[in-house]
Write a protein that holds these residues in place. Structure first.
Motif, PDB file in Angstrom:
ATOM      1  N   GLU A 184       0.923  -1.381  -0.100  1.00 42.77           N
ATOM      2  CA  GLU A 184       0.081   0.164  -0.090  1.00 42.77           C
ATOM      3  C   GLU A 184       1.006   1.250   0.052  1.00 42.77           C
ATOM      4  OE1 GLU A 184      -3.949   1.687   2.395  1.00 42.77           O
ATOM      5  OE2 GLU A 184      -2.803   0.118   3.243  1.00 42.77           O
ATOM      6  N   LEU A 212      -9.908  -2.836   0.170  1.00 49.07           N
ATOM      7  CA  LEU A 212     -10.357  -1.636  -0.511  1.00 49.07           C
ATOM      8  C   LEU A 212      -9.597  -0.505  -0.770  1.00 49.07           C
ATOM      9  CD1 LEU A 212     -12.810  -0.799  -1.609  1.00 49.07           C
ATOM     10  CD2 LEU A 212     -13.640   0.086   0.301  1.00 49.07           C
ATOM     11  N   ARG A 213      -8.829  -0.160   0.345  1.00 47.14           N
ATOM     12  CA  ARG A 213      -8.018   0.884   0.084  1.00 47.14           C
ATOM     13  C   ARG A 213      -6.837   0.798  -1.046  1.00 47.14           C
ATOM     14  NH1 ARG A 213      -7.134   0.815   5.627  1.00 47.14           N
ATOM     15  NH2 ARG A 213      -5.019   0.213   5.415  1.00 47.14           N
ATOM     16  N   ILE A 215      -7.008  -1.313  -3.675  1.00 47.84           N
ATOM     17  CA  ILE A 215      -7.686  -1.314  -4.973  1.00 47.84           C
ATOM     18  C   ILE A 215      -7.929   0.071  -5.338  1.00 47.84           C
ATOM     19  CG2 ILE A 215      -9.781  -1.998  -6.189  1.00 47.84           C
ATOM     20  CD1 ILE A 215      -9.801  -4.716  -4.612  1.00 47.84           C
ATOM     21  N   ARG A 216      -8.499   0.765  -4.560  1.00 45.26           N
ATOM     22  CA  ARG A 216      -8.905   2.514  -4.768  1.00 45.26           C
ATOM     23  C   ARG A 216      -7.489   3.019  -5.255  1.00 45.26           C
ATOM     24  NH1 ARG A 216     -14.163   3.012  -3.077  1.00 45.26           N
ATOM     25  NH2 ARG A 216     -15.489   2.069  -4.402  1.00 45.26           N
ATOM     26  N   ALA A 217      -6.496   2.936  -4.320  1.00 45.02           N
ATOM     27  CA  ALA A 217      -5.375   3.517  -4.501  1.00 45.02           C
ATOM     28  C   ALA A 217      -4.664   3.166  -5.963  1.00 45.02           C
ATOM     29  CB  ALA A 217      -4.332   3.275  -3.377  1.00 45.02           C
ATOM     30  N   GLY A 219      -6.288   1.806  -8.489  1.00 42.39           N
ATOM     31  CA  GLY A 219      -7.076   2.167  -9.727  1.00 42.39           C
ATOM     32  C   GLY A 219      -7.716   0.614 -10.068  1.00 42.39           C
ATOM     33  N   ALA A 220      -9.047   0.850 -10.092  1.00 41.90           N
ATOM     34  CA  ALA A 220      -9.751  -0.602 -10.633  1.00 41.90           C
ATOM     35  C   ALA A 220      -9.161  -1.046 -11.869  1.00 41.90           C
ATOM     36  CB  ALA A 220     -11.072  -0.487 -10.272  1.00 41.90           C
ATOM     37  N   LEU A 246     -16.972  -2.086  -4.101  1.00 42.40           N
ATOM     38  CA  LEU A 246     -16.650  -1.623  -5.085  1.00 42.40           C
ATOM     39  C   LEU A 246     -18.044  -1.093  -6.072  1.00 42.40           C
ATOM     40  CD1 LEU A 246     -13.760  -3.579  -6.030  1.00 42.40           C
ATOM     41  CD2 LEU A 246     -13.419  -1.306  -5.318  1.00 42.40           C
ATOM     42  N   THR A 247     -17.912  -0.319  -6.938  1.00 44.07           N
ATOM     43  CA  THR A 247     -19.027  -0.054  -7.819  1.00 44.07           C
ATOM     44  C   THR A 247     -19.233  -0.988  -8.935  1.00 44.07           C
ATOM     45  OG1 THR A 247     -17.511   1.322  -9.258  1.00 44.07           O
ATOM     46  CG2 THR A 247     -18.540   2.613  -7.764  1.00 44.07           C
ATOM     47  N   GLU A 250     -16.346  -0.667 -11.305  1.00 45.88           N
ATOM     48  CA  GLU A 250     -14.943  -1.149 -10.948  1.00 45.88           C
ATOM     49  C   GLU A 250     -14.817  -2.677 -11.067  1.00 45.88           C
ATOM     50  OE1 GLU A 250     -13.791   2.433  -7.616  1.00 45.88           O
ATOM     51  OE2 GLU A 250     -15.353   0.899  -7.130  1.00 45.88           O
TER      52      GLU A 250
END
Length: 268
Positions: A184, A212-213, A215-217, A219-220, A246-247, A250
Motif C-alpha cells: 500500500e 479496498l484501500r 484497490i482504490r489507490a 485504481g480498479a 466497489l462499484t 469497478e
C-alpha cells in the motif's frame, strides 16, 4: 464475463507428485488436481470463462519443456504465460521463442528461482520483455517456500517499475503477499506500468478495509481477478471482491475488462 488471470497447471504425468509436494510446502489444501482437465472443471464450477495459466521454470534446463507445454495447452478458454530462468545461458533467446510460440507473457517466481527482483543481472531480461511487449507476472511478497527471506518485497519491485517504465508488470497477490502495508505504501497507485492481481487475498489480506484501500489507490483499471488455482478458490475470491464495496463499473474492470485489454482479446 470472468477471467482468472492467475492459475497453474502441470502435465498429467507430473501433476500428482507436484501438487503433493507444493501442498506440503504451503500447508494448503489444493482446490484441483493440477491438471488441465482439473482446472477446466473448476472454471466451470466457479463460472470462469477464461483463465491465464502461469508456468515456472524452476531450473535453467526446464525452459524449453515448460514453454512447449504452455503453448500446447492454449485454446479457446486457456491462455498461457511462459517462463525463463535467469541462470539459463540462453534466457534472452528463450524470450524470443516465447514470443514466437504465441505465449502471452512471462512468469517469474523470485523465491523458487532464487533471485532478488532488483538484481542488475535481470535488467537485460526486463528490457527485452519490454521490447517484445511481453507482460511479466511476478510473485510478490512472502512465500512459504522461503519463509524467512522475501525475494520480491514491494520496495524492491518499486525500483524495477521505476527503472523499466515500458515493462508491464503484474504484481501477484495484491503486490505483496502478507506484506500489504508495504504494498500500500510503496506500490499502490504509484506506477502506471503496474497491475495487481487478487490471488490469495481472501486468505492473507484479512483486513477488508485495507483490501479496498489498496484497490482504490491502485485504481480498479489496474487490478486483475486471480485465484492462484489450485491453491485459491474462485468462489472465495469472487465473494471477497464483491463484499469490498466497489462499484459495478469497478468490478467489471477487475473481473474481465482489464484482462481483455492486456491480452488483446474482445469481451464476450
Amino acid at each position: 464475463m470472468l477471467i482468472d488471470f492467475h492459475t497453474h497447471v502441470f502435465p498429467d504425468a507430473l501433476a500428482p507428485r507436484t501438487i503433493s509436494k507444493l501442498a506440503e510446502i504451503s500447508e494448503c489444501l489444493p482446490q484441483s488436481d493440477g491438471t488441465v482437465a482439473g482446472l477446466l472443471a473448476k472454471m466451470n464450477q466457479w463460472g470462469v470463462d477464461m483463465a491465464v495459466t502461469l508456468h515456472i521454470a524452476t531450473k535453467p534446463g526446464q525452459q524449453t519443456n515448460v514453454n512447449n507445454f504452455a503453448a500446447s495447452i492454449q485454446g479457446e478458454r486457456l491462455l498461457s504465460f511462459g517462463s525463463i530462468h535467469p541462470d539459463a545461458p540462453d534466457a534472452l533467446q528463450e524470450l524470443e521463442r516465447i514470443k514466437a510460440l504465441g505465449l502471452h507473457g512471462v512468469k517469474l517466481h523470485p523465491d523458487y528461482q532464487d533471485f532478488f527482483v532488483d538484481e542488475s543481472r535481470l535488467f537485460p531480461l526486463y528490457s527485452r520483455m519490454a521490447e517484445l511487449k511481453l507482460p511479466l507476472v511476478l510473485h510478490c511478497g512472502w512465500d512459504p517456500f522461503s519463509p524467512s527471506l522475501t525475494h520480491c518485497p514491494p520496495h524492491r519491485l518499486a525500483m524495477v517499475l521505476k527503472a523499466f517504465p515500458e515493462l508491464v508488470v503484474i504484481g501477484a497477490h495484491l503486490g505483496g503477499m502478507n506484506q500489504y502495508d508495504e504494498a500500500e505504501r510503496c506500490l499502490a497507485g504509484r506506477y502506471p506500468n503496474l497491475y495487481m492481481d487478487l490471488s490469495m487475498s481472501p486468505r492473507y489480506c484479512s483486513d477488508p478495509a485495507q483490501f479496498l484501500r489498496i484497490i482504490r489507490a491502485q485504481g480498479a483499471d489496474h487490478v486483475l481477478f486471480g485465484t492462484d488455482c489450485p491453491w485459491g478458490s474462485g468462489h472465495e475470491t469472487l465473494t471477497y471482491l464483491r463484499s469490498a464495496g466497489l462499484t459495478s463499473s469497478e468490478e467489471k474492470q477487475i473481473l474481465f475488462q482489464n484482462a481483455c485489454r492486456l491480452l488483446g482479446i474482445s469481451p464476450r
